[in-house]
Scaffold this motif. Structure first.
Motif, short mmCIF file in Angstrom:
data_model
loop_
_atom_site.label_atom_id
_atom_site.label_comp_id
_atom_site.label_asym_id
_atom_site.label_seq_id
_atom_site.Cartn_x
_atom_site.Cartn_y
_atom_site.Cartn_z
N PRO A 1 -51.72 -11.75 41.22
CA PRO A 1 -51.00 -12.66 40.72
C PRO A 1 -49.52 -11.97 40.50
N THR A 2 -48.32 -12.85 40.32
CA THR A 2 -47.13 -12.14 39.62
C THR A 2 -47.29 -12.02 38.30
N GLU A 3 -46.29 -11.05 37.75
CA GLU A 3 -46.34 -10.83 36.27
C GLU A 3 -46.28 -11.95 35.44
N GLN A 4 -45.34 -12.86 35.92
CA GLN A 4 -45.16 -14.06 35.14
C GLN A 4 -46.28 -14.97 35.29
N GLU A 5 -47.07 -15.02 36.38
CA GLU A 5 -48.51 -15.68 36.41
C GLU A 5 -49.36 -15.30 35.24
N TRP A 6 -49.51 -13.82 35.17
CA TRP A 6 -50.16 -13.19 34.39
C TRP A 6 -49.95 -13.38 32.86
N GLU A 7 -48.31 -13.29 32.71
CA GLU A 7 -48.08 -13.53 31.35
C GLU A 7 -48.37 -14.82 30.65
N LEU A 8 -48.15 -15.88 31.72
CA LEU A 8 -48.61 -17.02 31.24
C LEU A 8 -49.91 -17.46 30.69
N ALA A 9 -50.97 -16.97 31.48
CA ALA A 9 -52.28 -16.94 31.25
C ALA A 9 -52.47 -15.96 29.81
N ALA A 10 -52.15 -14.74 29.81
CA ALA A 10 -52.38 -13.91 28.78
C ALA A 10 -51.82 -14.38 27.33
N TYR B 1 -40.97 -3.74 39.71
CA TYR B 1 -40.50 -3.46 38.18
C TYR B 1 -39.28 -3.66 38.26
N LEU B 2 -38.67 -4.64 37.94
CA LEU B 2 -37.26 -4.96 37.92
C LEU B 2 -36.61 -5.35 36.68
N PRO B 3 -35.38 -5.26 36.27
CA PRO B 3 -34.79 -5.86 35.10
C PRO B 3 -35.04 -7.22 34.93
N TYR B 4 -35.20 -7.86 33.84
CA TYR B 4 -35.31 -9.22 33.45
C TYR B 4 -33.58 -9.67 33.52
N PRO B 5 -33.44 -10.91 33.89
CA PRO B 5 -31.80 -11.52 33.73
C PRO B 5 -31.33 -11.06 32.38
N GLY B 6 -30.13 -10.48 32.53
CA GLY B 6 -29.56 -10.24 31.14
C GLY B 6 -30.15 -8.77 30.29
N PHE B 7 -30.85 -7.90 31.08
CA PHE B 7 -31.55 -6.69 30.32
C PHE B 7 -30.40 -5.88 30.39
N GLN C 1 -41.15 0.89 41.93
CA GLN C 1 -42.75 0.87 40.92
C GLN C 1 -43.02 -0.82 41.16
N MET C 2 -44.32 -0.76 40.49
CA MET C 2 -44.85 -2.28 40.63
C MET C 2 -45.40 -2.56 39.18
N VAL C 3 -45.28 -3.61 38.78
CA VAL C 3 -45.53 -4.12 37.27
C VAL C 3 -47.19 -4.02 37.09
N LEU C 4 -47.76 -3.48 36.19
CA LEU C 4 -49.20 -3.66 35.79
C LEU C 4 -49.17 -4.24 34.31
N ARG C 5 -50.36 -5.00 34.19
CA ARG C 5 -50.42 -5.82 32.89
C ARG C 5 -51.55 -5.62 32.28
N GLY C 6 -51.70 -5.59 30.92
CA GLY C 6 -52.98 -5.70 30.10
C GLY C 6 -53.51 -4.59 29.38
N GLY C 7 -53.22 -3.54 29.83
CA GLY C 7 -53.88 -2.15 28.96
C GLY C 7 -54.86 -2.10 29.77
N ALA D 1 -48.93 -9.41 25.31
CA ALA D 1 -49.07 -10.35 26.55
C ALA D 1 -47.68 -9.81 27.25
N SER D 2 -46.40 -9.45 26.68
CA SER D 2 -45.44 -9.21 27.30
C SER D 2 -45.14 -8.09 27.84
N TYR D 3 -46.12 -7.20 27.43
CA TYR D 3 -45.98 -5.32 27.82
C TYR D 3 -46.07 -5.35 29.42
N ARG D 4 -45.15 -4.61 29.89
CA ARG D 4 -44.78 -4.07 31.30
C ARG D 4 -45.04 -2.72 31.60
N ASN D 5 -46.01 -2.42 32.10
CA ASN D 5 -46.23 -1.05 32.66
C ASN D 5 -46.00 -1.06 33.98
N PHE D 6 -45.87 0.08 34.61
CA PHE D 6 -45.30 0.32 35.73
C PHE D 6 -45.52 1.63 36.55
#
Lengths: 426, 426, 426, 426
Positions: free
Chosen positions: A313-322, A362-368, A386-392, A403-408
């Motif tokens: 999944p993309t990190e956005q898909e994951w976050e939507l579910a989480a 792992y990239l900045p969100y718009p406006g970061f 780097q790539m984003v990992l989610r969820g702990g 849910a919004s936590y971004r590990n990398f």
């Protein structure tokens, strides 16, 4: 991620709540700092200095570095009359903050036999005493103290994954904990559809602590997709291995295949020959078909997904579910120090057990914008490669994740408790 | 990118146009194949074998590999009775197609003195004769032939950047071409606002040839932003260098700073000490303030943008702007083999002169599927660890580029004609 | 050895013989210089630039470097009005003379496409014309000219071993010469006893040209020993390989075993799988039981000797035996470019066919002093970490060798025509 | 040397002296084994595992490995009913004996946190108890026990040099001992002539314990020479450094100059910037002009000698001189753990203070044969690429050294207490 960077929260506090907050914060401070030391209790002094590769750090170094964080960013600039423990510690225990100064070479951290365990513990006590004092005097520092505590929690996780990695080189397979308790078999994977559309992603400002890299919250367009109900298990991953997964170039990204060839990779980290046992913090233990698979890197996760005819999944898909579930189980708090057995409930284990690799760089969100000052190096400068990992994971504190936590991590890293959640495009 | 992967187009052709198409395609084939050889005309046999690092290939190898492509993917499977030139060429000139078989070690390509220049040229003629025959017999192969021609054009670009890199190691600074003609000074950068919103990105299927990685076309939400009217010039980049750009850690991504430290980087590739001259395909030449800056890697582009208080555009932002202009000038067709002087017109040089680094990691578009068979290795397997560049350069053929074209290189690569277009969030 | 250092001769000339000598020397000069070019005749321009590893140099570089030697040490300082060909050649073609100045990086010699073959040839002609003039004017320079010619002969040998090594990486196995002619089988090894005692070793001063490292002549005490009648053959070496020679740690020096492990060595250089063929300058050729074994390094020679229950001779033992015979056959002059078949005559092949590894480290003789000036770097500075080889090979000129001649290479080097002569203590 | 190999003694014992000998040997055994532990007393558990590079080993590993030696070569094969402590220790603590089996990777010895310090100490006690029993039962094993004790003494020396090296990486400069006591200035070097001739070199068989590499005794012809009356001091070496010694290529062997260039060497190991202090086992201490210079490698010793217009002695020259004196002072027994101040007496300090580099490569003496079995790997297999050092150092036990003792290290090694004795040819 915590090996490299993490982010500054920017929350400010209403005046009226000061007194209560400082008491709560002081007790939180005390609780979290003690937990670092509890995690080290099973370790003998010989183990407190182990460092099997530059990516990992010795447990004693973690205890010192988290202390350095409070001394450097809080006590030294903010507490009048505070005297640093030793003038060279600033250099010895700086991880990567160029804004503070030079750093002792990372690959040599295992050579820091001094300060020894006793001296590090006394330093911790000196800092803790002063920090409690500072917390009571200066409620305006709450955000930075909270950042320091989240930083300490990240290093608690690293402390566990690092010592696991270092111990794994010892043919005696030392054990620090308990084996996996018995459990039930798990059913087949199922996929839960999600409709997507224009959704908001990222941490809503002002709600609670979050790292800077979790914002700003922003709209993203998502096509309809489906997410697996749970992470991949050891049994499922063994089927991939047994199907020649590590010998078939067509399953791998080019860089992943190069990694296999150059490192002579034959199978997962910690799996022993014959693929019946794996090394855990409870020593050598049998693989369990229903145990959640951990310690795969991005290349392995991606290859498994290709083999299974799915994708990550993309990190956005994951976050939507989480965003529709809550952290519940599978954290360091349970004292197991390994992922549990998979459950068959819908969207299970999104939090805890294993960090889930996403297909997102792992990239900045718009406006970061990173925080100002040296503490701004926490997250932003790692936004490349780097790539984003989610969820702990099973090494994460339950109150540390959201849910919004971004590990990398880098795509080749596999010493974290990192696993695989499959997805598909609808 | 072309050093690693490129994509298969999937266009199919209406029956009625067959005859005309095959004639057009055959003449296109002839024209593009001859152009590869023209590019090598200024090179002596000694230079045709140069390879200064594993990332670059000798010119003679490029001539052979592009020929291998047609022999392997078209003549061998499709032309009855065709006999391959030599049974070992399949191995020697396979770049990275695991589906075809093993590959001769990339770092050793300079050791392939045989087949010599004459033999490679005879092989090209044998393949060209057979290809013209095949093109006339089999209009159903148009898509694959077109892919082969786009592949050849990508290698024409690499041939120029590779030989430039290899020649740069020679203290005699050999010259193959002409210096930059005189021109006018350039004004200050300006920024053109774009409103964003929900926009469609990617190549619209069925319109014309495109690589597989350019689709599927899909909606993306973009916040309002502004794009610089032109790329950064040598004069502007020199101000960054003179301001201590390569000595200030706070300007760099962590991996970029590590690159500087480990490689002992002091300034841009090809700039000579004193920063008055740079090495070009016309030998050592003076820097010109108005010439478009090339040969920066992603780390340098990102650091420059941070120093300038701006950022790099995402590939979607870039494509939105580019979809409103047409490729016009600054291509290999002009025979200059270096970027031109910057113009002050709005959104100038989006195409040509330099590939523009974007802030986007090279990842699959939603719903992306690579072509089947070995030719499917063209693009998809490189979707990790690389960044997207857009717009083509002074080494690109004018008819090879379009708004949806996605080039990709690793963040540390700087031997391409790669430059900087700034952006800002509104 | 010649890849690293060689020595200055110190001979001075009686006045009366000047005129004759200069004529003789000029014709010698002409003959030897032409021979370098003859050796390159079978090579195409593509091959003249090959360099498969830093230890070897491209043929064109050898042609230029030997020319540099005469220009740098003779024409520039001694011939009034001589103008160097190009000011940068001093840097480009300096091998290792720190006394002259910086050196172009050795691993990059293959990148020197310019000066191209034609320019190097014209440089040679310019230097040769001037040298003949200088030789006639200045008989006092005879020793230095003679050194230059011996230097050129050493590079002729390297040119052959280097191009053989570089060509061996090409799966097409290019051929430049003729295969081994048929011959007779060879009998078993026999050992010839020598009584030793206090013997004089080294070149007797004033007799004829010799390198500085061959003197001073000095007494050495030798215990009685015996020397094999001929070098080891391919057939004998194959028995060692077939007996598991490369898998048995107990046969190897510790550094040799580490070399095998780290490099994954399975057998001799140039032997192809199955051990039926070996790569030669005549392409892939069958192994012959009676052909003299070449291309072993010191570790292999030492391990073979241990396996055979013998040892390698010291350089003093070898010289004592060789001082009783004369160079006769097996040199480059025969045009075979590979070792011949072994003969059964007593103390056969001491000269020619293969350089014979001795058990002696390359160290200065008692009282050794290098020549003054940059030319003193020829031999002395290499007296560490290398082993002595004796007797010349199939790539050596017959008039270049003598009993006191000391060649030297690192123990891991095996791209020379280096072989094995056994000895035993009586 | 002891890091790589050492030799088996071959002494046999007259029957009549058995009872006394076994008592003496047992008490010797006890004394020497306790001394290893005494040396570790100042070390905290954190320091017992330090390993700063593959060449050095952690102190705890030394304690275990020397114990392994007695268990493997004596108790296991010779003492009926003896049970090894742990089946994996054979693998973990085997240094390099291929005859015993595989070895745990040397660079990872610092990762062996288990067995911890307590377990290693209990293993030592188990082995010591059994060894005393075995010594009393089996006087025929005296030679092998004596070898084990000499082996332990060699590791005592390594333990000190290794921990010094590992501690030197800590910016806190830990101190374990006492600084150099005050002393008197030293006069200029003088040279004592020796006449040479045909002299016998090597250990006379049957006299007392010696390693196998010290024999057989054999005649050597030596020309007249002179030897400096004492080793070079820190003051003298600083004059070399101040004279640009590390910047002048002409003073160095080719491999030495390459070492300087590749490693960026600016001066001696352990000297701190400004060259006023050096790191010692008593922490950072001022340099003393009269203190004997240590920690130079062969390249430095050779370069210093060339700068001084002298040379290093051969090992035979050194032994001839040393055979006329007795070990007297400057050993580990004095508890100083650093070289003392130089004395002006004739041929002072031949024994003790620093190992003296000789100009001799470490090669077998004529007729040398290693012991049979795995213990034969002690010395012989290291006879390549190393140079001989003589005389013992401040880390050597007084009763461990003798005139015929041959130590050996690679030319680039400088973490031993190795110094410079000059010589000249008469």
């Amino acid at each position: 991620m915590q090996s490299h960077g993490h982010g500054t929260g920017g929350r400010t506090l209403p005046d009226t709540a000061r007194q209560d907050v400082s008491h709560t914060l002081a007790s939180e401070y005390w609780r979290i700092r003690r937990f670092s030391e509890q995690l080290c209790e099973p370790l003998c002094p010989e183990e407190m200095g182990l460092q099997a590769c530059p990516d990992v750090s010795p447990p004693r170094w973690h205890l010192a570095h988290t202390t350095w964080f409070f001394e450097t960013f809080l006590l030294k600039p903010e507490l009048p009359g505070y005297r640093v423990r030793h003038p060279r510690y600033e250099y010895l225990f700086n991880s990567y903050y160029n804004g503070i100064g030079e750093q002792f070479p990372r690959p040599q951290r295992h050579l820091l036999s001094r300060p020894d365990g006793e001296e590090v513990q006394q330093w911790r006590q000196q800092v803790d005493t002063a920090m409690v004092q500072l917390i009571e005097q200066r409620p305006d520092l709450t955000a930075l103290v909270t950042l320091g505590l989240n930083h300490e929690q990240q290093h608690q996780e690293l402390l566990l994954t690092d010592i696991k990695y270092s111990l794994s080189f010892n043919p005696l397979a030392p054990s620090l904990g308990q084996p996996l308790p018995p459990g039930r078999p798990v059913g087949n994977l199922t996929f839960q559809p999600l409709s997507g559309g224009l959704v908001d992603i990222g941490n809503p400002e002002g709600s609670h602590f979050a790292f800077d890299n979790e914002g700003p919250r922003h709209p993203v367009w998502l096509a309809p997709f489906a997410l697996a109900n749970r992470p991949v298990t050891q049994g499922e991953y063994r089927a991939f291995v047994d199907d020649g997964g590590y010998q078939r170039a067509e399953l791998w990204l080019s860089d992943g295949w190069a990694w296999i060839q150059q490192q002579g990779i034959k199978g997962p980290l910690y799996w022993h020959s014959g693929h019946r046992d794996h090394f855990t913090l409870a020593g050598l233990q049998p693989l369990h078909d229903s145990q959640i698979m951990a310690h795969v890197n991005y290349y392995e996760a991606d290859a498994y997904a290709r083999w299974a005819g799915k994708r990550l999944p993309t990190e956005q898909e994951w976050e939507l579910a989480a965003s529709q579930t809550q952290p519940a189980r599978g954290f360091v708090d349970n004292g197991l120090y390994q992922p549990g057995r998979a459950l068959d409930t819908p969207l299970a284990h999104l939090f805890g057990d294993v960090w889930e690799w996403t297909a997102s760089a792992y990239l900045p969100y718009p406006g970061f914008r990173p925080a100002s000052g040296a503490v701004g190096e926490y997250n932003g400068k790692f936004m490349c490669n780097q790539m984003v990992l989610r969820g702990g994971s099973c090494a994460t504190s339950r109150d540390h994740i959201r849910a919004s936590y971004r590990n990398f991590f880098y795509p080749h890293h596999r010493w974290q408790f990192s696993g695989i959640r499959l997805a598909e495009t609808l």
